[in-house]
Structure formats: structure tokens, C-alpha cells
Design an enzyme around this catalytic site. Structure first.
Site, PDB file in Angstrom:
ATOM      1  N   LYS A 234    -124.624  84.203  32.816  1.00 22.99           N
ATOM      2  CA  LYS A 234    -123.533  83.922  31.861  1.00 22.99           C
ATOM      3  C   LYS A 234    -122.514  82.987  32.507  1.00 22.99           C
ATOM      4  CE  LYS A 234    -119.523  85.554  30.745  1.00 22.99           C
ATOM      5  NZ  LYS A 234    -118.787  84.349  30.330  1.00 22.99           N
ATOM      6  N   GLU A 308    -117.970  88.246  44.480  1.00 26.34           N
ATOM      7  CA  GLU A 308    -117.226  87.227  45.240  1.00 26.34           C
ATOM      8  C   GLU A 308    -115.942  86.993  44.457  1.00 26.34           C
ATOM      9  OE1 GLU A 308    -115.397  84.404  46.170  1.00 26.34           O
ATOM     10  OE2 GLU A 308    -116.961  83.032  45.511  1.00 26.34           O
ATOM     11  N   CYS A 342    -111.525  79.655  45.300  1.00 21.49           N
ATOM     12  CA  CYS A 342    -111.252  81.018  45.783  1.00 21.49           C
ATOM     13  C   CYS A 342    -110.882  81.028  47.257  1.00 21.49           C
ATOM     14  CB  CYS A 342    -112.438  81.924  45.508  1.00 21.49           C
ATOM     15  SG  CYS A 342    -114.004  81.201  46.010  1.00 21.49           S
ATOM     16  N   GLU A 439    -102.802  85.225  44.060  1.00 18.39           N
ATOM     17  CA  GLU A 439    -103.649  84.036  43.976  1.00 18.39           C
ATOM     18  C   GLU A 439    -103.163  83.176  42.805  1.00 18.39           C
ATOM     19  OE1 GLU A 439    -107.790  84.605  42.805  1.00 18.39           O
ATOM     20  OE2 GLU A 439    -108.369  83.156  44.329  1.00 18.39           O
TER      21      GLU A 439
END
Ligand code: NDP
Length: 529
Positions: A234, A308, A342, A439
């Protein structure tokens, strides 16, 4: 031909609009303090400014006229394009212009079921193929990607907002590398794990994000297939198009039907996949929040997972570092892919003795970055991936200003259409600030200082994340001492954002579970009998 100016270099402003100190003026017309030694600056700053102001770049847009895109992309199930049964359709746009590019089908519960059934039916046959044959399919896919890399890079840039230079020179080569690397392992698994008997897990659900759409698809699909698994993938809601092109490539490569199924959709499609009992593993890349939800959903089911997740990497600059190179490292660490990375070096820690000079040079470098049309080969920073992400970045940057940090943004104007955010530096930041803790996933970097290596390590590790970190110094011993004390899955020394398919990638703490790439990545797609 129309031209556009390089950004003008204006005095730095703090959040109150006043000129900020220190500015590069301290290194303009004479000598600069560089780690204690005086370094002559050959060209007066005024002359540099005049040159920069007069320099103009002609637009250098990559031509997209040869790119073939359908108006509508159905679901890719069992090797065929299939209409959604209980899903629907969504538009996908170009974040640089907000124009619709195509429509893609979204998968409902029944569609997810169909994709999982197709993958299950294909799995036994795929696993029983001679491993060399599985490898050949992957080699063929890798070569087709190389042949069509220009087209794929353009679509990645159009649908995701990343600069064409990065899509072309970073994403696509890494995509091909991962396929070639894992193609090579397909018939050598018994040598990769001597004394063990590896067998495929079965059917894997894979959910990927929007920051590196094709790269993440390759990172997920290549090891899964090499190990004899089949896949339901997906893609992210905002970046479905290169995955649709990948489906075409699988057809062109003659990949057996059902080995890879690609279904688009939003979070609910992802959740339906996660909760499907017919899967043996979920491989996910995305936010820590969704990753935690997946962990909870799979707890006690016996299904495996690799996650992750997010990061807040510390990028440590020691006073003995090559400072110009370190500044380039900072730029690459945080402004690459608009900071939608990331493992981005989003927290820069600079040794106090060189902090002023590094910040001054960084600001000067920021003034030269070109923000604009992702398809223009001059562009350094493209479009933010979505309005939602732009709002998220804006909220956090406003929080930084309210909390008392000092903001610097170059004065160049942003395009009036599309989603853009100026490269941003925050100085005067505290460990407790949201911009230091959370983040941001945008072109925003916070600067902190430290006095001793111990303080740098303590600050670097003072985060809930642990995906990556970077260290700049000319002392080898300091590299070994610092890197081994950093709680991060990947630590770069005197470089940043380097990737290799043979190097495992993954995080500690809330940055995730498991590794992708290398033998560790292969292992997570196998069971051992
Ligand atoms: P998400 O974690 O929501 O998205 C990642 C993928 O998971 C997408 O395919 C998404 O689908 C899918 N997804 C969303 N909800 C669920 C669910 N409940 N179950 C299963 N799959 C789901 O990230 P966002 O796009 O919302 O980004 C938010 C923040 O996450 C960013 O600001 C950034 O901080 C972080 N992030 C980190 C990434 C990384 O590489 N580590 C990548 C992307 C984001 P859909 O796209 O339709 O929502």
C-alpha cells in the site's frame, strides 16, 4: 528567455525583524575566526554579494513531454488492473502546482481481501521456483527501472514535490541498487545464513510513506521477493503514481501474477491490511504514532512486523571538523528532500568555540539555496508533499518562535502556488523546545551548542528517537568514541545521508523495530527451520 535572480543576500533578521547577531559580517572583509586559527578570506563580502545579486539562472526545466500517464489507475491485483469493488477513487495532485495529475482507485475491505488471496495463491509457486529464476525476475525489474529511470524520476518529482536532481541522482539509483543487490542474494540464502535452513515467511503486507515512494517500494519488495514471499503493497495516499508505474514494469518483466499486488488508499486501507489475518508479516515505514498502533494490533497474533519510524537525528560538529564541509553536511542532512527524511540531521549540535562561525556560514549558504519548481534542475528545495504536511511544519515552526527560539529564513520569495516552505534555522534553542523534541519532517533545523564531547553525547541521546546521527571531526579516535556512544541505528562520520543496500538501516527506541537492508534485512523476511 525569462530569467530569475539568485536570492538576494539581505541582513539576517530575528523573529522581531531586527538584524540578528552574529551575521556573516564578522567573516566578511578581513579574517574569520575558525576554530581558534585566523583564516584569511580572499574575496570581500561586498564583492560576493554583488556577484550573487547579479548572477541569474535561466530556468532549466526537465521536459515531461515523454512521460506517459493514464488518467485513471485501478488496483493492481493478481497481475491485472482491477476496478475497486467496495473502494472508490481519489485524485492525486502535483504539490508544486496543486493541479490534478490522475485518479487512482482506493481499496476497500473486499479489495484488500482480494489482494491478499491473490498473493496467497501465488506464494507457493513463487517459493518453489528455482531461486535462480526468482533472482532473474528481480534483475529484469532492476534493468527495466534503469531503462525508464528518467521517466520515473520525473513522475516521482511531479507527484511528491522533490527536486528532479534528487529523484534522478539519488532515488532512482538507490532503487535499482536495492533490486540488483537482492536479486543477487535470491539463490545464495544458504550462504548468507550458513548452518541454517531459511524459508520464506509467506505473504507480507507492506505499507510505505510519501517521502521516498519508489525507494521505499524497492526496499520492501526486493528482499521479500528474493526470499520467496509474495506481497501486498500500500503506497501513501499522496504519492501513488510511481508505484503504478512499477506495476507496469512488473507486467513488462513477466513477473508471475499475484506475486506483487499494489492497492492504493488512505489510512483505513492500511489498517485493513494490518488487521488481515491472512498475512504473515507487516513491514511498515511511517510515523511513530501509526507504528505504535500497528504494534498493538499485531501483539499476540503471531504475525511478524518490522517498523521503520520517525527520527530526530543529532548532527554533531566538533571544533576540529573541516567546517566548510560540515556546513555542506548540515545542508545535505536537513534540506535534502525538503527535510522529509526520517533520518534527517534535524538537530545540529556545534561545539561552542566554532558555533558563531558555523552558524554564519550556514546562513550564508542558506541564502544561495533555490526553492521552487521541483522539475527545474536548478532547484535545491522543492515542494512540501501536501498541504497537511505544510500545516504541520508551520505549526511547529510557530511553536518554536513562541517558545523563544530565534528564527532565520533567507529572504527569497516562495512560489505563490503550491506548497512551499523556506529553509529555516533556529538558534537559541533549548532542549525542552518542541522543535528540538518533535519530528518536524520539513526543511527546519535547530542549532544547539556544547562544550565537551560528553555534553554532545548526552544532548544527542536526549531524545525518544534513535534512528541516525552524524559526527564531524578530523580525529579518528573521536569518531570511534563518539559514534559508539550514540544510541542511533545509523551513524555517519564526516558525511550524512549515505545509503547502501548492504548496510542495515533501522532505529532504536521509538524509531522502530527491525532492520532493512543487508543480511539483517533479509533475515526479517525469512523463518529458519
Ligand atoms: P503515516 O504514518 O500516517 O503514513 C505512513 C503510511 O501509513 C501511509 O501509507 C499511510 O497511509 C499509512 N497509514 C496511515 N494510517 C494508518 C493506519 N492506521 N494503519 C495502517 N497504515 C496507516 O504518516 P503521515 O503521512 O501522516 O506523516 C505524519 C508524520 O509522520 C510526518 O510528519 C513525519 O513526522 C512522520 N513520517 C515519518 C516517515 C518516515 O520515513 N519515518 C514517513 C512519513 C511520515 P496514508 O498515506 O493514506 O495516510
Amino acid at each position: 528567455m525569462a530569467t530569475r535572480s539568485k536570492p538576494r543576500s539581505l541582513p539576517a533578521k530575528n523573529r522581531n525583524g531586527a538584524a540578528e547577531v552574529p551575521t556573516p559580517e564578522s567573516v566578511q572583509n578581513g579574517v574569520a575566526s575558525d576554530g581558534g586559527s585566523k583564516v584569511p578570506v580572499a574575496v570581500p563580502r561586498a564583492a560576493v554579494n554583488a556577484f550573487v545579486n547579479e548572477t541569474q539562472y535561466a530556468p532549466a526545466p526537465e521536459s515531461a513531454d515523454h512521460v506517459r500517464l493514464e488518467k485513471k489507475y485501478p488496483l493492481f491485483i493478481d497481475g491485472q488492473w482491477q476496478e475497486p469493488s467496495d473502494g472508490g477513487w481519489m485524485k492525486t495532485i502535483n504539490p508544486a502546482t496543486e493541479a490534478t495529475i490522475a485518479e487512482v482507485a482506493t481499496a476497500g475491505q473486499n479489495d484488500v481481501e482480494r489482494a491478499v488471496v491473490a498473493a496467497r495463491e501465488a506464494q507457493g509457486k513463487w517459493a518453489r521456483l528455482p531461486a535462480l529464476e526468482r533472482g532473474k525476475y528481480l534483475f529484469r525489474v532492476a534493468r527495466l527501472i534503469q531503462e525508464r529511470s528518467r521517466e520515473l524520476a520525473i513522475i516521482e518529482s511531479m507527484n511528491g514535490g522533490k527536486p528532479i536532481r534528487e529523484a534522478r541522482d539519488v532515488d532512482l539509483p538507490i532503487v535499482a541498487q536495492h533490486l540488483f543487490y537482492h536479486a543477487g542474494w535470491a539463490d545464495k540464502l544458504q550462504y548468507a545464513f550458513p548452518g541454517e535452513t531459511p524459508a520464506p515467511l509467506g505473504v507480507v503486507g507492506q505499507i510505505i510513506p510519501w517521502n521516498f515512494p519508489l525507494m521505499m517500494a524497492a526496499w520492501k519488495i526486493a528482499p521479500a521477493l528474493a526470499c520467496g514471499n509474495t506481497v501486498v503493497l500500500k503506497p501513501a495516499e499522496t504519492t501513488p503514481l510511481t508505484a503504478m508505474k512499477l506495476a507496469e514494469i512488473f507486467q513488462d518483466a513477466g513477473l508471475p501474477e499475484g506475486v506483487v499486488n499494489i492497492i492504493n488508499g488512505g489510512g483505513s486501507t492500511g489498517a485493513a491490511l494490518v488487521n488481515h489475518a491472512g498475512l504473515d508479516k507487516i513491514a511498515f515505514t511511517g510515523s511513530t504514532e501509526v507504528g505504535k498502533g500497528i504494534m498493538k494490533a499485531l501483539a499476540g497474533t503471531g504475525r511478524q512486523y518490522t517498523l521503520e519510524l520517525g527520527g530526530k537525528a543529532a548532527h554533531i560538529i566538533f571544533e576540529d571538523a573541516p567546517l566548510d564541509e560540515a556546513v555542506e553536511g548540515i545542508v545535505n542532512g536537513i534540506f535534502f528532500n525538503q527535510g522529509h527524511v526520517c533520518c534527517a540531521g534535524s538537530r545540529v549540535l556545534i561545539q561552542e568555540s566554532v558555533a558563531d562561525v558555523v552558524v554564519a556560514r550556514l546562513k550564508r549558504r542558506l541564502d544561495t539555496l533555490i526553492v521552487g519548481d521541483p522539475l527545474d534542475k536548478n532547484t535545491d528545495i522543492g515542494a512540501i508533499n501536501s498541504r497537511e504536511q505544510l500545516n504541520r511544519i508551520t505549526t511547529l515552526v510557530n511553536a518554536g518562535i513562541e517558545e523563544g527560539a530565534c528564527i532565520y529564513q533567507p529572504p527569497q520569495p516562495l512560489p505563490s502556488r503550491g506548497f512551499y516552505f523556506a529553509p529555516t534555522i533556529f538558534t537559541e534553542t533549548a532542549q525542552s523546545h518542541r522543535i528540538v523534541q518533535e519530528e518536524i519532517f520539513g526543511p527546519v533545523v535547530t542549532i544547539q551548542t556544547f562544550r565537551t564531547p560528553e555534553e554532545a553525547i548526552e544532548k544527542a541521546n536526549n531524545t525518544r528517537y534513535g534512528l541516525s546521527a552524524g559526527v564531524w571531526t578530523d580525529k579518528g579516535a573521536k569518531i570511534f568514541k563518539t559514534t559508539s556512544a550514540l544510541r542511533a541505528g545509523v551513524v555517519w562520520a564526516n558525511t550524512f545521508n549515505r545509503f547502501d543496500p548492504s548496510a542495515p538501516f533501522g532505529g532504536y527506541k521509538e524509531s522502530g523495530v527491525g532492520r532493512e537492508g543487508g543480511l539483517q534485512g533479509l533475515r526479517s523476511y525469512l523463518r529458519f527451520e
